[in-house]
Design a protein around this motif. Structure first.
Motif, short mmCIF file in Angstrom:
data_model
loop_
_atom_site.label_atom_id
_atom_site.label_comp_id
_atom_site.label_asym_id
_atom_site.label_seq_id
_atom_site.Cartn_x
_atom_site.Cartn_y
_atom_site.Cartn_z
N THR A 206 26.58 -23.98 4.27
CA THR A 206 27.31 -24.09 3.01
C THR A 206 26.90 -23.06 1.96
O THR A 206 27.68 -22.18 1.62
CB THR A 206 27.15 -25.51 2.42
N GLY A 207 25.67 -23.18 1.42
CA GLY A 207 25.41 -22.51 0.17
C GLY A 207 24.22 -21.58 0.12
O GLY A 207 24.00 -20.75 1.00
N ARG B 118 23.45 -23.80 -10.20
CA ARG B 118 23.75 -24.99 -9.39
C ARG B 118 23.26 -24.80 -7.95
O ARG B 118 22.73 -25.73 -7.34
CB ARG B 118 25.25 -25.28 -9.41
N GLY B 119 23.45 -23.61 -7.43
CA GLY B 119 23.05 -23.37 -6.05
C GLY B 119 21.57 -23.52 -5.84
O GLY B 119 21.11 -23.96 -4.76
N GLY C 105 20.60 -26.04 0.48
CA GLY C 105 21.84 -25.28 0.60
C GLY C 105 22.93 -26.00 1.37
O GLY C 105 23.80 -25.34 1.95
N LYS D 253 19.66 -25.63 -7.24
CA LYS D 253 19.27 -27.04 -7.30
C LYS D 253 19.77 -27.81 -6.07
O LYS D 253 19.60 -29.03 -5.99
CB LYS D 253 19.84 -27.69 -8.56
N ASP D 254 20.37 -27.08 -5.14
CA ASP D 254 21.02 -27.71 -3.99
C ASP D 254 20.00 -28.06 -2.90
O ASP D 254 19.87 -27.37 -1.89
CB ASP D 254 22.10 -26.78 -3.44
N THR D 255 19.27 -29.13 -3.13
CA THR D 255 18.37 -29.67 -2.11
C THR D 255 18.35 -31.19 -2.26
O THR D 255 18.34 -31.70 -3.38
CB THR D 255 16.95 -29.10 -2.24
N ARG D 256 18.38 -31.87 -1.17
CA ARG D 256 18.37 -33.34 -1.21
C ARG D 256 17.73 -33.89 0.05
O ARG D 256 17.66 -33.22 1.09
CB ARG D 256 19.79 -33.90 -1.35
N SER E 281 22.12 -23.13 4.56
CA SER E 281 22.83 -22.13 3.77
C SER E 281 23.89 -21.44 4.61
O SER E 281 23.96 -21.59 5.84
CB SER E 281 21.84 -21.10 3.23
N ASP F 104 25.15 -28.47 0.13
CA ASP F 104 26.23 -29.14 -0.59
C ASP F 104 27.07 -28.24 -1.50
O ASP F 104 28.27 -28.46 -1.65
CB ASP F 104 25.64 -30.28 -1.44
N TYR F 105 26.48 -27.23 -2.11
CA TYR F 105 27.23 -26.44 -3.09
C TYR F 105 27.57 -25.06 -2.52
O TYR F 105 26.69 -24.23 -2.30
CB TYR F 105 26.42 -26.28 -4.38
#
Length: 424
Positions: free
Chosen positions: A126-127, A97-98, A87, A100-103, A47, A89-90
């Protein structure tokens, strides 16, 4: 000269053969089936707050990358390791949207160190901080099989995506009974972050560690990955009492508790004649502490008489300080009848002498791990202590005999050399 070398070589070979014949040989029988490789997923916060430059004069992200590179170089071959981000990518303001930012940055499996390092190198703060969704994703990444599973969460802030409370997520994961442990590491954490990370770890029997330096982060993650490679029993939560009479009754196992600075806590263990109590305790300094500290573990009778104690002291910053004790209870002589011998209640007291600077909160208490084992007394020659420092008579006898035989061989070689010299 050649003859002399051959004789010396032969003497050494004879000595080695005699020693090998005396030492016990391991059985050649087929061992148990191989266990499934343990699985670990490192979950890294990427993040925006990871830009802060307060760890060794560099950003938290840089410190995390350096620690990851060192950890990846040291991962045991048998461990299947994966990496997940939160955190990363977005960067926008849309909360939906923020959150859901986990991969998954690197899939759980055999480790390609170069590929994993390359993936980590691309990360930039990033986010948002969706810790709850990241834990759910990591639990899915580790699904399947009977392998031991561990999530190591590394973050510098509190979750920003409630009402999906990450502590509640951890409790739900623990309730599934899948034996998945979550360890948490807080990078320069504030009070709210510390409290949340402690709750996540405690829900699954994991540990929490506060990190303020790069080497601390690297060392702690290595320890946790190594623990997954050599798994131990999942700790059971317990709560010690201020007096032995009110203490919880413990059986053999691994237990966790929390103890405030300078506190004494009591636990009870039953011990039959002919058994030996082996106990150890570790106190984790999960926050800044003053120099000069120690931990004490005492075994005491119900009447208050001390049986044995173990203690350890330190001076300087440390992560964990440990001590232990052993108490063998003598066996009873065979008496009339078949009456079962009565067990003795042994009171275990855990004390610490930690103190903290005025700016450091003393609650909640520091995490402790208490290991209790009750085994048959070490009277048989097969006991492990017989071959160590405790009762080394068997090994001492082998060494004496080996030395005697070596002396005979060397004396025979020396006399033969003298005879040859006189003849020539």
């Amino acid at each position: 000269m050649i003859t002399r070398k051959r004789l010396a070589t032969g003497a050494c070979a004879l000595l080695a053969a005699l020693t090998a014949a005396l030492l016990p040989t391991s059985a050649a029988a087929d061992g148990p089936p191989a266990k499934e490789s343990p699985k670990v997923e490192l979950v890294l916060d990427v993040s925006g707050s990871m830009r802060a430059k307060d760890i060794d004069g560099k950003s938290r992200m840089s410190a995390a990358k350096q620690a990851f590179n060192e950890v990846l170089d040291a991962v045991p071959e048998e461990v299947q390791l994966g990496i997940r981000t939160l955190g990363a990518d977005y960067p926008g303001p849309d909360r939906k949207r923020g959150c859901k930012d986990t991969r998954q940055l690197y899939p759980v499996g055999p480790l390609d160190r170069t590929e994993a390092k390359t993936a980590v190198a691309t990360l930039a703060p990033t986010g948002w901080t969706p810790i709850g969704p990241a834990l759910l994703g990591a639990a899915e990444d580790l699904e399947g099989g009977d392998a031991t599973r561990r999530i190591v969460l590394i973050t510098d802030g509190e979750d920003t995506c409630a009402p999906l409370d990450p502590c509640q997520v951890a409790r739900e994961i623990a309730a599934k009974g899948i034996h998945l442990v979550i360890d948490t590491l807080g990078l320069v954490p504030d009070a709210k972050t510390r409290q949340q990370l402690i709750c996540i770890a405690e829900a699954t029997g994991g540990t929490y560690t506060s990190v303020h330096r790069t080497d601390e982060l690297s060392r702690r993650v290595k320890q946790l990955v190594d623990r997954a490679a050599d798994p131990v029993v999942t700790p059971v939560g317990t709560k010690g009492a201020p007096r032995c009479s009110d203490a919880p009754q413990l059986k053999a196992g691994l237990y966790t508790d929390r103890e405030t600075f300078g506190e004494h806590r009591w636990y009870r263990v039953d011990l039959l004649p002919g058994q030996e109590l082996r106990a150890s305790v570790s106190v984790s300094a999960d926050r800044a502490v003053n120099n000069d500290y120690g931990v004490l573990l005492r075994a005491v009778t119900l009447s208050g008489r001390e049986i044995v104690r173990g203690s350890e002291a330190g001076d300087g910053r440390t992560d964990v300080i440990s001590t232990g004790l052993r108490y063998p209870k003598p066996d009873l002589d065979d008496g009339p009848g078949d009456a079962k011998p009565a067990a003795e209640t042994v009171c275990l007291q855990v004390s610490n002498s930690f103190s903290a600077p005025p700016s450091v909160k003393t609650t909640p208490g520091m995490p402790i791990e208490l290991t209790v084992d009750v085994v048959d007394g070490p009277s048989a020659a097969s006991d492990v202590a017989s071959f160590g420092l405790g009762r080394g008579w068997w090994l001492l006898g082998v060494l004496v005999l080996a030395g005697f035989l070596a002396g005979l061989v060397w004396g025979w070689v020396s006399r033969w050399r003298v005879a040859v010299w006189r003849t020539n």
